[in-house]
Design a protein around this motif. Structure first.
Motif, short mmCIF file in Angstrom:
data_model
loop_
_atom_site.label_atom_id
_atom_site.label_comp_id
_atom_site.label_asym_id
_atom_site.label_seq_id
_atom_site.Cartn_x
_atom_site.Cartn_y
_atom_site.Cartn_z
N LYS A 1 -40.40 15.95 91.09
CA LYS A 1 -41.15 17.20 91.05
C LYS A 1 -42.62 17.04 91.42
N THR B 1 -44.38 14.32 96.62
CA THR B 1 -43.00 14.25 97.09
C THR B 1 -42.56 15.60 97.63
N GLN B 2 -42.93 16.67 96.96
CA GLN B 2 -42.56 18.00 97.42
C GLN B 2 -43.18 18.31 98.78
N GLN B 3 -44.41 17.88 98.97
CA GLN B 3 -45.06 18.09 100.26
C GLN B 3 -44.37 17.32 101.37
N LEU C 1 -41.24 16.52 101.38
CA LEU C 1 -39.97 17.19 101.60
C LEU C 1 -40.17 18.38 102.54
N PHE D 1 -32.10 21.45 96.88
CA PHE D 1 -33.44 21.97 97.17
C PHE D 1 -33.32 23.44 97.54
N ASN E 1 -35.70 26.94 97.76
CA ASN E 1 -36.88 27.79 97.69
C ASN E 1 -37.04 28.47 99.05
#
Length: 204
Positions: free
Chosen positions: A99, A103-105, A107, A140, A142
């Protein structure tokens, strides 16, 4: 492929046959390209694209995999993108997606490049189906993933003629799993599946 026996292969048998016949090649590549990617300080030191494929397949966590993509994105081809998403899907089901913001960036960067490659026609056939399948398995979800699946749906509709029976099954499963409504895509998948009916046993 393995020896032809005259019998129709199920999806499971087809997959197992591919794995058996590719195992020796995979082992040879792993031995040849065993260098730890952390030992390379410059992306230009990557001299063989097969080396990157091995690293992607052997990544031990979603974070390490996304780090590889971040470092070598400019060297990515369709095989690398396919390996990256398949591995990410597998690792995500075991470890979950981290989270933390970094890492999210990364992804999102992977999603962005995947969309660009799909839009430009660089993802077709098995690679396109693998990206779609792997992305669905990550969990994933969103607005960015919606954009990715929207692009993949258009590309899959366009290139469905390059899919084999396994690609068709994986693609249909992926879009059903993420609950992506695309009547045009499911229409062409259904039509293409009819042409591949002989590839499966009746119970499949």
């Amino acid at each position: 492929m393995g020896k032809k026996t005259g019998k129709t292969m199920s999806l499971q048998e087809f997959t197992a046959d591919c794995v058996r016949n590719s195992s020796s090649t995979s082992m040879a590549l792993e031995q040849r390209f065993s260098t730890d990617p952390r030992q390379l300080t410059d992306a230009r030191q990557l001299t063989d694209p097969r080396q990157l494929t091995v690293w992607l397949q052997k990544a031990v966590s979603p974070s390490s995999l996304l780090n590889l993509h971040s470092k070598y994105a400019d060297s990515f081809n369709s095989i690398h993108m396919s390996a990256c998403w398949i591995t990410l899907g597998r690792l995500s089901q075991v470890k979950g997606l981290p989270k933390e913001l970094e890492t999210q960036q990364r992804l999102l960067q992977l999603c962005s490049q995947s969309q660009e490659m799909a839009n430009s026609g660089k993802l077709q056939g098995r690679a396109l189906a693998n990206v779609t399948y792997g992305a669905a398995k990550t969990g994933f979800r969103n607005t960015h993933s919606l954009d990715l699946f929207r692009v993949l749906a258009v590309a899959s509709t366009t290139h469905v003629g390059n899919f084999n029976s396994q690609d068709l099954a994986n693609t249909a499963w992926a879009f059903a799993t993420v609950d992506h409504a695309s009547p045009a895509l499911f229409d062409v998948l259904a039509a293409a599946s009819t042409a591949h009916m002989g590839d499966f046993k009746p119970q499949d």
